[in-house]
Scaffold this motif. Structure first.
Motif, short mmCIF file in Angstrom:
data_model
loop_
_atom_site.label_atom_id
_atom_site.label_comp_id
_atom_site.label_asym_id
_atom_site.label_seq_id
_atom_site.Cartn_x
_atom_site.Cartn_y
_atom_site.Cartn_z
N GLN A 66 0.84 -1.20 0.00
CA GLN A 66 0.00 0.00 0.00
C GLN A 66 0.87 1.24 0.00
N SER A 67 1.86 1.27 0.86
CA SER A 67 2.77 2.41 0.92
C SER A 67 3.49 2.60 -0.41
N TRP A 68 3.98 1.50 -0.98
CA TRP A 68 4.70 1.56 -2.25
C TRP A 68 3.77 2.04 -3.37
N LEU A 69 2.55 1.53 -3.40
CA LEU A 69 1.58 1.92 -4.42
C LEU A 69 1.30 3.41 -4.36
N LEU A 70 1.06 3.92 -3.16
CA LEU A 70 0.77 5.34 -3.01
C LEU A 70 2.00 6.18 -3.35
N ASP A 71 3.19 5.70 -3.00
CA ASP A 71 4.42 6.40 -3.39
C ASP A 71 4.54 6.46 -4.91
N GLN A 72 4.22 5.37 -5.58
CA GLN A 72 4.30 5.36 -7.05
C GLN A 72 3.28 6.33 -7.65
N ALA A 73 2.11 6.40 -7.05
CA ALA A 73 1.08 7.32 -7.55
C ALA A 73 1.53 8.77 -7.42
N LEU A 74 2.36 9.05 -6.42
CA LEU A 74 2.84 10.42 -6.21
C LEU A 74 4.15 10.71 -6.96
N ALA A 75 4.78 9.68 -7.50
CA ALA A 75 6.07 9.85 -8.19
C ALA A 75 5.86 10.48 -9.57
N GLY A 76 6.95 10.94 -10.13
CA GLY A 76 6.90 11.44 -11.50
C GLY A 76 6.63 10.30 -12.45
N VAL A 77 6.19 10.63 -13.65
CA VAL A 77 5.88 9.59 -14.62
C VAL A 77 7.16 8.88 -15.04
N GLY A 78 7.12 7.59 -14.96
CA GLY A 78 8.24 6.74 -15.36
C GLY A 78 7.71 5.35 -15.64
N ASN A 79 8.60 4.45 -16.02
CA ASN A 79 8.18 3.10 -16.38
C ASN A 79 7.48 2.38 -15.24
N THR A 80 7.97 2.52 -14.02
CA THR A 80 7.34 1.83 -12.89
C THR A 80 5.92 2.34 -12.67
N LYS A 81 5.74 3.64 -12.73
CA LYS A 81 4.41 4.21 -12.54
C LYS A 81 3.46 3.74 -13.64
N LEU A 82 3.95 3.68 -14.85
CA LEU A 82 3.11 3.19 -15.95
C LEU A 82 2.75 1.73 -15.76
#
Length: 155
Positions: free
Chosen positions: A14-30
């Protein structure tokens, strides 16, 4: 392992998912957007344990601080999570923010992921899109959602 942690609804994921949602656009976020949309799907109610309580505050805070792609990630996962843990009110607030905004892509995601359990205000937004949207694709999608959810498109 990452997918398993998401399916199990682990606190770490959950923490990682929310961190990814707040991160800049990149391959992991996509990748999270395309393949991470059902947080906690394998959480099974256990009659021998108290019902799990979801702290919706981090979800709401992340949603409010996220870019459009991050909002889409959170909206998809939070809506699925609400269906298992009665978080309809909190998630309905996210949907309402989307429907009151100007991003038609987010509106389409909210329509596709939406369920009538989100409440009368959300269902009324779907009807409003059918009746008043200038975006034909959203109108057709909203009509399909109303039909799929067994809601008559009556005033």
């Amino acid at each position: 392992m990452v997918a398993q942690q998401g399916a199990l609804g682990s606190t770490w994921y959950q923490s990682w998912l929310l961190d990814q949602a707040l991160a800049g656009v990149g391959n992991t976020k996509l990748l999270v957007f395309w393949y991470g949309e059902d947080y906690g799907v394998d959480i099974e109610p256990n009659p021998d344990e108290p019902m799990r309580v979801i702290d919706w505050a981090p979800w709401s805070q992340a949603f409010n601080g996220a870019d459009d792609l991050g909002k889409a990630i959170i909206l998809k996962n939070a809506t699925a999570l609400a269906s298992r843990f009665d978080g309809w009110g909190e998630v309905a607030d996210m949907h309402m923010l989307v429907f009151n905004g100007n991003n038609d892509t987010l509106k389409a995601i909210a329509l596709v992921k939406g369920l009538k359990n989100l409440g009368t205000d959300i269902v009324n937004k779907w009807r409003d899109i059918v009746d008043n949207s200038s975006n034909l694709k959203l109108k057709v999608l909203a009509e399909a959602v109303l039909e799929q959810q067994g809601i008559e498109d009556a005033e």
